[in-house]
Write an enzyme that holds these catalytic residues in place. Structure first.
Site, PDB file in Angstrom:
ATOM      1  N   HIS A  27      -1.564  14.658   1.291  1.00  0.00           N
ATOM      2  CA  HIS A  27      -1.958  14.095   2.589  1.00  0.00           C
ATOM      3  C   HIS A  27      -0.820  13.312   3.225  1.00  0.00           C
ATOM      4  O   HIS A  27      -0.075  12.598   2.565  1.00  0.00           O
ATOM      5  CB  HIS A  27      -3.252  13.277   2.483  1.00  0.00           C
ATOM      6  CG  HIS A  27      -3.192  12.008   1.692  1.00  0.00           C
ATOM      7  ND1 HIS A  27      -2.836  10.808   2.257  1.00  0.00           N
ATOM      8  CD2 HIS A  27      -3.474  11.731   0.405  1.00  0.00           C
ATOM      9  CE1 HIS A  27      -2.907   9.852   1.334  1.00  0.00           C
ATOM     10  NE2 HIS A  27      -3.278  10.387   0.200  1.00  0.00           N
ATOM     11  N   ASP A  54       1.837   6.737  -1.466  1.00  0.00           N
ATOM     12  CA  ASP A  54       0.540   7.428  -1.483  1.00  0.00           C
ATOM     13  C   ASP A  54       0.293   7.903  -0.054  1.00  0.00           C
ATOM     14  O   ASP A  54      -0.119   7.109   0.771  1.00  0.00           O
ATOM     15  CB  ASP A  54      -0.543   6.464  -1.969  1.00  0.00           C
ATOM     16  CG  ASP A  54      -1.955   6.988  -1.720  1.00  0.00           C
ATOM     17  OD1 ASP A  54      -2.102   8.191  -1.486  1.00  0.00           O
ATOM     18  OD2 ASP A  54      -2.894   6.175  -1.738  1.00  0.00           O
ATOM     19  N   HIS A  96      -1.783   1.271  -1.673  1.00  0.00           N
ATOM     20  CA  HIS A  96      -2.612   0.551  -0.698  1.00  0.00           C
ATOM     21  C   HIS A  96      -2.086  -0.873  -0.498  1.00  0.00           C
ATOM     22  O   HIS A  96      -2.850  -1.816  -0.302  1.00  0.00           O
ATOM     23  CB  HIS A  96      -4.113   0.601  -1.057  1.00  0.00           C
ATOM     24  CG  HIS A  96      -4.671   1.992  -0.922  1.00  0.00           C
ATOM     25  ND1 HIS A  96      -5.998   2.256  -0.671  1.00  0.00           N
ATOM     26  CD2 HIS A  96      -4.070   3.207  -0.982  1.00  0.00           C
ATOM     27  CE1 HIS A  96      -6.175   3.575  -0.588  1.00  0.00           C
ATOM     28  NE2 HIS A  96      -5.021   4.163  -0.791  1.00  0.00           N
ATOM     29  N   GLU A 148      -7.015  11.754   4.916  1.00  0.00           N
ATOM     30  CA  GLU A 148      -7.516  11.617   3.537  1.00  0.00           C
ATOM     31  C   GLU A 148      -8.059  10.226   3.305  1.00  0.00           C
ATOM     32  O   GLU A 148      -9.105  10.043   2.675  1.00  0.00           O
ATOM     33  CB  GLU A 148      -6.379  11.930   2.543  1.00  0.00           C
ATOM     34  CG  GLU A 148      -6.853  12.121   1.105  1.00  0.00           C
ATOM     35  CD  GLU A 148      -6.906  10.841   0.267  1.00  0.00           C
ATOM     36  OE1 GLU A 148      -7.418  10.889  -0.858  1.00  0.00           O
ATOM     37  OE2 GLU A 148      -6.458   9.777   0.747  1.00  0.00           O
ATOM     38  N   GLU A 149      -7.342   9.236   3.797  1.00  0.00           N
ATOM     39  CA  GLU A 149      -7.667   7.845   3.487  1.00  0.00           C
ATOM     40  C   GLU A 149      -8.964   7.370   4.151  1.00  0.00           C
ATOM     41  O   GLU A 149      -9.459   6.298   3.847  1.00  0.00           O
ATOM     42  CB  GLU A 149      -6.513   6.922   3.895  1.00  0.00           C
ATOM     43  CG  GLU A 149      -5.195   7.189   3.169  1.00  0.00           C
ATOM     44  CD  GLU A 149      -5.212   6.768   1.706  1.00  0.00           C
ATOM     45  OE1 GLU A 149      -6.271   6.328   1.206  1.00  0.00           O
ATOM     46  OE2 GLU A 149      -4.163   6.878   1.061  1.00  0.00           O
TER      47      GLU A 149
HETATM   48 ZN   LIG Z   1      -3.629   9.301  -1.603  1.00  0.00          ZN
END
Ligand SMILES: [Zn+2]
Length: 353
Positions: free
Chosen positions: A63, A177, A320, A209-210
Protein backbone atom coordinates in the site's frame (compact mmCIF):
# COMPACT_ATOMS: atom_id res chain seq x y z
CA UNK A 1 19.29 4.05 -7.25
CA UNK A 2 20.43 1.87 -4.32
CA UNK A 3 18.07 0.55 -1.64
CA UNK A 4 18.74 3.50 0.67
CA UNK A 5 17.98 6.08 -2.00
CA UNK A 6 14.86 4.19 -3.07
CA UNK A 7 13.59 4.06 0.52
CA UNK A 8 14.51 7.71 1.06
CA UNK A 9 12.60 8.80 -2.03
CA UNK A 10 9.52 6.75 -1.17
CA UNK A 11 9.48 7.71 2.51
CA UNK A 12 9.69 11.39 1.61
CA UNK A 13 6.62 11.38 -0.68
CA UNK A 14 3.33 12.68 0.64
CA UNK A 15 0.61 10.01 0.57
CA UNK A 16 -1.94 10.27 3.34
CA UNK A 17 -4.86 7.86 2.76
CA UNK A 18 -7.14 9.36 0.11
CA UNK A 19 -4.39 11.75 -1.04
CA UNK A 20 -1.87 9.35 -2.59
CA UNK A 21 -1.37 11.34 -5.81
CA UNK A 22 2.20 12.45 -5.14
CA UNK A 23 3.59 9.05 -4.19
CA UNK A 24 1.62 7.42 -7.04
CA UNK A 25 3.10 9.80 -9.62
CA UNK A 26 6.59 9.12 -8.33
CA UNK A 27 6.09 5.35 -8.57
CA UNK A 28 4.46 5.69 -12.00
CA UNK A 29 7.47 7.59 -13.37
CA UNK A 30 9.92 5.15 -11.76
CA UNK A 31 8.35 1.93 -13.11
CA UNK A 32 7.10 3.12 -16.52
CA UNK A 33 10.03 1.59 -18.41
CA UNK A 34 9.82 -1.72 -16.53
CA UNK A 35 6.24 -2.84 -17.16
CA UNK A 36 3.97 -3.53 -20.13
CA UNK A 37 0.87 -1.71 -18.88
CA UNK A 38 -0.03 0.75 -16.13
CA UNK A 39 -3.56 1.57 -15.07
CA UNK A 40 -4.87 3.88 -12.36
CA UNK A 41 -8.27 2.67 -11.18
CA UNK A 42 -11.24 4.59 -9.76
CA UNK A 43 -9.93 4.41 -6.19
CA UNK A 44 -6.44 5.49 -7.24
CA UNK A 45 -4.68 2.12 -7.12
CA UNK A 46 -1.72 1.94 -9.49
CA UNK A 47 -1.94 -1.44 -11.25
CA UNK A 48 1.10 -2.44 -13.33
CA UNK A 49 1.40 -5.59 -15.41
CA UNK A 50 4.28 -7.57 -16.88
CA UNK A 51 3.46 -10.17 -19.59
CA UNK A 52 -0.31 -9.57 -19.50
CA UNK A 53 -2.64 -12.17 -20.98
CA UNK A 54 -0.99 -15.31 -19.56
CA UNK A 55 -3.20 -18.05 -18.08
CA UNK A 56 -1.90 -17.60 -14.51
CA UNK A 57 -2.01 -14.32 -12.60
CA UNK A 58 0.14 -13.43 -9.60
CA UNK A 59 -0.76 -10.25 -7.73
CA UNK A 60 1.86 -8.53 -5.59
CA UNK A 61 0.42 -5.82 -3.34
CA UNK A 62 1.88 -3.05 -1.19
CA UNK A 63 0.00 0.00 0.00
CA UNK A 64 1.09 3.51 -0.94
CA UNK A 65 -0.93 5.34 1.68
CA UNK A 66 0.28 6.47 5.07
CA UNK A 67 -1.62 7.54 8.17
CA UNK A 68 -1.98 11.29 8.61
CA UNK A 69 -4.27 14.07 9.71
CA UNK A 70 -7.00 16.20 8.15
CA UNK A 71 -7.88 19.80 8.97
CA UNK A 72 -11.31 19.73 10.59
CA UNK A 73 -11.71 23.39 11.54
CA UNK A 74 -9.79 26.65 11.15
CA UNK A 75 -9.84 28.90 14.22
CA UNK A 76 -10.27 32.65 13.71
CA UNK A 77 -6.81 32.95 15.23
CA UNK A 78 -5.30 30.87 12.41
CA UNK A 79 -4.77 27.64 14.35
CA UNK A 80 -5.93 24.41 12.68
CA UNK A 81 -8.01 21.79 14.46
CA UNK A 82 -7.53 18.34 13.01
CA UNK A 83 -8.82 14.76 12.92
CA UNK A 84 -6.60 11.67 12.69
CA UNK A 85 -6.66 9.59 9.50
CA UNK A 86 -5.79 5.95 10.21
CA UNK A 87 -4.69 4.16 13.36
CA UNK A 88 -2.92 6.73 15.50
CA UNK A 89 -2.05 6.63 19.15
CA UNK A 90 -3.11 10.24 19.97
CA UNK A 91 -0.33 10.40 22.58
CA UNK A 92 2.13 10.58 19.67
CA UNK A 93 0.78 13.93 18.41
CA UNK A 94 1.91 16.73 20.76
CA UNK A 95 4.96 18.74 19.64
CA UNK A 96 5.40 16.85 16.34
CA UNK A 97 6.36 18.66 13.16
CA UNK A 98 3.78 18.43 10.40
CA UNK A 99 3.35 19.22 6.75
CA UNK A 100 -0.09 20.46 5.66
CA UNK A 101 -0.83 20.22 1.95
CA UNK A 102 -2.68 23.14 0.41
CA UNK A 103 -5.06 22.94 -2.55
CA UNK A 104 -2.28 23.69 -5.06
CA UNK A 105 -0.13 20.83 -3.67
CA UNK A 106 2.31 23.06 -1.77
CA UNK A 107 3.45 21.83 1.67
CA UNK A 108 3.33 24.12 4.66
CA UNK A 109 5.36 23.26 7.73
CA UNK A 110 3.87 23.49 11.17
CA UNK A 111 3.88 22.03 14.64
CA UNK A 112 1.19 20.35 16.73
CA UNK A 113 0.70 22.55 19.77
CA UNK A 114 -1.02 22.06 23.10
CA UNK A 115 -1.37 24.05 26.30
CA UNK A 116 2.05 24.19 28.04
CA UNK A 117 2.69 22.28 31.30
CA UNK A 118 3.27 25.55 33.16
CA UNK A 119 -0.41 26.41 33.10
CA UNK A 120 -1.86 22.92 33.53
CA UNK A 121 -3.32 21.83 36.86
CA UNK A 122 -1.69 18.76 38.51
CA UNK A 123 -4.84 16.81 37.55
CA UNK A 124 -4.52 17.83 33.88
CA UNK A 125 -0.85 16.83 33.85
CA UNK A 126 -1.77 13.26 34.83
CA UNK A 127 -3.98 12.83 31.74
CA UNK A 128 -2.85 12.16 28.18
CA UNK A 129 -3.79 15.00 25.86
CA UNK A 130 -6.74 14.22 23.61
CA UNK A 131 -6.84 15.12 19.92
CA UNK A 132 -9.54 17.71 20.62
CA UNK A 133 -7.11 19.52 22.95
CA UNK A 134 -4.53 19.86 20.16
CA UNK A 135 -4.09 22.14 17.15
CA UNK A 136 -1.63 22.78 14.33
CA UNK A 137 0.30 26.04 14.24
CA UNK A 138 1.50 26.85 10.71
CA UNK A 139 2.60 30.34 11.63
CA UNK A 140 -0.61 32.00 10.44
CA UNK A 141 -2.24 34.61 12.61
CA UNK A 142 -5.74 34.65 11.15
CA UNK A 143 -8.29 32.44 9.43
CA UNK A 144 -8.02 34.63 6.31
CA UNK A 145 -4.28 34.03 6.17
CA UNK A 146 -4.86 30.25 6.31
CA UNK A 147 -7.50 30.37 3.57
CA UNK A 148 -5.22 32.51 1.41
CA UNK A 149 -2.64 29.68 1.52
CA UNK A 150 -5.25 27.29 0.08
CA UNK A 151 -5.67 25.46 3.38
CA UNK A 152 -9.10 24.79 4.86
CA UNK A 153 -11.42 22.06 6.04
CA UNK A 154 -10.32 18.78 4.43
CA UNK A 155 -6.69 19.74 3.84
CA UNK A 156 -4.52 16.67 4.52
CA UNK A 157 -1.32 16.63 6.50
CA UNK A 158 1.31 14.24 7.71
CA UNK A 159 3.80 14.15 10.55
CA UNK A 160 7.02 14.79 8.70
CA UNK A 161 10.70 14.32 9.48
CA UNK A 162 13.56 13.70 7.06
CA UNK A 163 14.65 10.16 6.23
CA UNK A 164 17.95 9.28 7.92
CA UNK A 165 20.39 6.41 8.27
CA UNK A 166 21.11 5.39 11.85
CA UNK A 167 24.01 3.24 12.98
CA UNK A 168 24.64 -0.25 11.58
CA UNK A 169 22.55 -0.11 8.43
CA UNK A 170 19.28 0.92 9.98
CA UNK A 171 17.02 3.38 8.22
CA UNK A 172 14.62 5.77 9.95
CA UNK A 173 11.81 7.56 8.20
CA UNK A 174 8.11 8.21 8.03
CA UNK A 175 5.69 5.89 6.24
CA UNK A 176 8.07 2.89 6.04
CA UNK A 177 4.72 1.14 6.61
CA UNK A 178 4.33 0.51 3.74
CA UNK A 179 6.78 2.34 1.51
CA UNK A 180 9.20 -0.49 2.37
CA UNK A 181 6.70 -2.79 0.65
CA UNK A 182 6.41 -0.36 -2.29
CA UNK A 183 10.21 -0.40 -2.62
CA UNK A 184 10.19 -4.20 -2.74
CA UNK A 185 7.47 -4.16 -5.40
CA UNK A 186 9.56 -1.77 -7.52
CA UNK A 187 12.62 -4.04 -7.14
CA UNK A 188 10.48 -7.04 -8.16
CA UNK A 189 9.35 -5.20 -11.29
CA UNK A 190 13.00 -4.50 -12.11
CA UNK A 191 13.80 -8.20 -11.70
CA UNK A 192 10.86 -9.47 -13.76
CA UNK A 193 11.35 -6.87 -16.48
CA UNK A 194 14.68 -8.60 -17.17
CA UNK A 195 13.54 -12.14 -16.29
CA UNK A 196 10.20 -12.25 -18.07
CA UNK A 197 7.78 -14.54 -16.19
CA UNK A 198 5.68 -17.32 -17.79
CA UNK A 199 2.67 -15.87 -15.95
CA UNK A 200 1.08 -12.44 -15.67
CA UNK A 201 2.67 -10.46 -12.88
CA UNK A 202 0.45 -7.70 -11.53
CA UNK A 203 1.86 -5.21 -9.03
CA UNK A 204 -0.82 -3.30 -7.14
CA UNK A 205 0.30 -0.17 -5.34
CA UNK A 206 -2.79 0.19 -3.20
CA UNK A 207 -4.63 3.17 -1.77
CA UNK A 208 -6.57 3.45 1.46
CA UNK A 209 -5.12 0.48 3.38
CA UNK A 210 -4.80 2.45 6.59
CA UNK A 211 -8.48 3.40 6.58
CA UNK A 212 -9.87 -0.07 5.89
CA UNK A 213 -8.08 -1.96 3.09
CA UNK A 214 -10.17 0.02 0.59
CA UNK A 215 -7.99 0.08 -2.53
CA UNK A 216 -7.03 -3.60 -2.31
CA UNK A 217 -10.71 -4.54 -2.44
CA UNK A 218 -11.43 -2.97 -5.83
CA UNK A 219 -7.99 -3.92 -7.18
CA UNK A 220 -8.40 -7.63 -6.40
CA UNK A 221 -11.88 -7.59 -7.96
CA UNK A 222 -10.41 -6.33 -11.24
CA UNK A 223 -7.20 -8.35 -11.24
CA UNK A 224 -8.83 -11.68 -10.29
CA UNK A 225 -5.48 -13.22 -9.38
CA UNK A 226 -4.81 -16.93 -8.92
CA UNK A 227 -2.32 -16.18 -6.16
CA UNK A 228 -1.53 -12.99 -4.24
CA UNK A 229 1.33 -11.97 -2.01
CA UNK A 230 1.04 -8.91 0.20
CA UNK A 231 4.23 -7.14 1.24
CA UNK A 232 3.95 -5.06 4.39
CA UNK A 233 5.95 -3.10 6.89
CA UNK A 234 4.91 -4.68 10.16
CA UNK A 235 5.24 -4.06 13.88
CA UNK A 236 8.82 -4.59 15.07
CA UNK A 237 8.58 -4.46 18.85
CA UNK A 238 11.90 -5.94 20.00
CA UNK A 239 12.36 -3.02 22.37
CA UNK A 240 12.80 -2.70 26.15
CA UNK A 241 9.88 -3.79 28.27
CA UNK A 242 8.06 -5.88 25.63
CA UNK A 243 7.86 -9.60 26.44
CA UNK A 244 8.79 -11.98 23.59
CA UNK A 245 5.29 -13.46 23.27
CA UNK A 246 3.85 -9.97 22.64
CA UNK A 247 6.44 -8.98 20.03
CA UNK A 248 4.95 -9.37 16.52
CA UNK A 249 8.35 -9.22 14.78
CA UNK A 250 12.00 -8.47 15.56
CA UNK A 251 14.58 -6.47 13.65
CA UNK A 252 17.55 -8.32 12.12
CA UNK A 253 15.67 -11.66 12.09
CA UNK A 254 14.60 -11.52 8.44
CA UNK A 255 11.19 -11.28 6.81
CA UNK A 256 8.16 -11.92 9.03
CA UNK A 257 5.88 -14.58 7.54
CA UNK A 258 2.24 -14.24 8.62
CA UNK A 259 0.22 -17.28 9.67
CA UNK A 260 -2.75 -15.13 10.67
CA UNK A 261 -3.66 -11.58 11.55
CA UNK A 262 -6.98 -9.91 12.30
CA UNK A 263 -7.91 -9.89 8.62
CA UNK A 264 -6.83 -13.35 7.34
CA UNK A 265 -5.91 -16.85 8.42
CA UNK A 266 -3.39 -17.78 5.77
CA UNK A 267 -3.83 -21.18 4.09
CA UNK A 268 -1.28 -23.28 6.04
CA UNK A 269 0.02 -24.88 2.85
CA UNK A 270 0.89 -21.40 1.53
CA UNK A 271 2.65 -20.59 4.83
CA UNK A 272 4.72 -23.81 4.53
CA UNK A 273 5.48 -23.03 0.89
CA UNK A 274 6.96 -19.65 1.84
CA UNK A 275 8.84 -21.12 4.83
CA UNK A 276 10.34 -23.88 2.67
CA UNK A 277 11.53 -21.39 0.08
CA UNK A 278 13.16 -19.30 2.82
CA UNK A 279 14.88 -22.42 4.23
CA UNK A 280 16.14 -23.74 0.90
CA UNK A 281 17.27 -20.27 -0.18
CA UNK A 282 19.05 -19.77 3.18
CA UNK A 283 17.08 -16.59 3.87
CA UNK A 284 16.63 -15.90 7.60
CA UNK A 285 12.95 -15.63 8.50
CA UNK A 286 10.59 -15.41 11.45
CA UNK A 287 6.94 -16.00 12.12
CA UNK A 288 4.93 -12.86 12.76
CA UNK A 289 3.25 -13.45 16.11
CA UNK A 290 -0.52 -13.63 15.51
CA UNK A 291 -3.07 -12.01 15.59
CA UNK A 292 -1.89 -8.42 15.46
CA UNK A 293 -2.98 -5.93 12.82
CA UNK A 294 -4.66 -6.38 9.48
CA UNK A 295 -3.38 -6.14 5.92
CA UNK A 296 -4.64 -5.85 2.35
CA UNK A 297 -4.64 -9.67 2.37
CA UNK A 298 -7.89 -9.42 4.36
CA UNK A 299 -9.74 -8.07 1.32
CA UNK A 300 -7.76 -9.81 -1.40
CA UNK A 301 -8.27 -13.38 -0.18
CA UNK A 302 -12.06 -13.05 -0.17
CA UNK A 303 -12.33 -11.29 -3.54
CA UNK A 304 -14.33 -12.99 -6.28
CA UNK A 305 -14.17 -16.77 -5.99
CA UNK A 306 -11.40 -16.44 -3.39
CA UNK A 307 -7.65 -15.91 -3.79
CA UNK A 308 -4.78 -17.88 -2.29
CA UNK A 309 -3.03 -15.08 -0.42
CA UNK A 310 0.12 -14.87 1.68
CA UNK A 311 1.74 -12.05 3.63
CA UNK A 312 5.43 -11.29 4.09
CA UNK A 313 6.61 -8.22 6.01
CA UNK A 314 9.67 -6.14 6.72
CA UNK A 315 9.81 -5.57 10.49
CA UNK A 316 9.67 -1.84 11.30
CA UNK A 317 9.89 -0.40 14.81
CA UNK A 318 7.65 2.53 15.77
CA UNK A 319 5.28 2.22 12.81
CA UNK A 320 2.35 4.58 12.97
CA UNK A 321 4.74 7.25 14.18
CA UNK A 322 6.73 9.68 12.01
CA UNK A 323 10.04 7.93 12.73
CA UNK A 324 9.89 4.21 11.99
CA UNK A 325 13.11 2.17 11.91
CA UNK A 326 13.97 -0.82 9.74
CA UNK A 327 17.08 -2.89 9.22
CA UNK A 328 18.42 -2.82 5.66
CA UNK A 329 19.41 -6.51 5.85
CA UNK A 330 15.79 -7.39 6.67
CA UNK A 331 14.76 -5.35 3.65
CA UNK A 332 17.17 -7.24 1.38
CA UNK A 333 16.14 -10.64 2.78
CA UNK A 334 12.46 -9.82 2.36
CA UNK A 335 13.11 -8.79 -1.23
CA UNK A 336 14.98 -12.06 -1.93
CA UNK A 337 12.15 -14.09 -0.41
CA UNK A 338 9.43 -12.26 -2.36
CA UNK A 339 11.29 -12.71 -5.66
CA UNK A 340 11.76 -16.45 -5.01
CA UNK A 341 8.11 -16.98 -4.02
CA UNK A 342 6.98 -14.97 -7.06
CA UNK A 343 9.22 -16.94 -9.42
CA UNK A 344 7.61 -20.18 -8.22
CA UNK A 345 4.07 -18.84 -7.88
CA UNK A 346 2.63 -21.46 -10.26
CA UNK A 347 3.53 -24.15 -7.70
CA UNK A 348 1.31 -22.67 -5.00
CA UNK A 349 -1.69 -24.93 -4.57
CA UNK A 350 -4.92 -24.27 -2.72
CA UNK A 351 -7.92 -26.34 -1.64
CA UNK A 352 -9.86 -26.42 -4.87
CA UNK A 353 -9.51 -29.29 -7.29
ZN1 LIG B 1 0.78 -1.18 6.43
Amino acid sequence: MDHVELLRALSSQFGVSGFEGEVREWIDTTIRGLVDTIKIDVLGNLIARITPGQDFVLMLDAHMDEIGIMVSYVEESGFLRFAPIGGWDPRVFPAQQVEIRSRDGKKHRGVIGASPPHIQTPEEQKQALKVEDLFVDIGASSREEVFALGIGIGSPGCLHYPFQILNAGRAMGKALDDRAGCAILIRCLEYFSKNRPNFTLVANFATGEEVGLRGAKTAAYQIQPDVALVIEGTVGADTPGIPAHKCPARLDKGPAISVADKSIIVDPSFVSFIENIAETSKIPWQHKVPLTGGTDAGEIHVAGKGVRTGVVSVPCRYIHSPNSVLDLKDFEHTLSLVVEVARRAREIKGYES
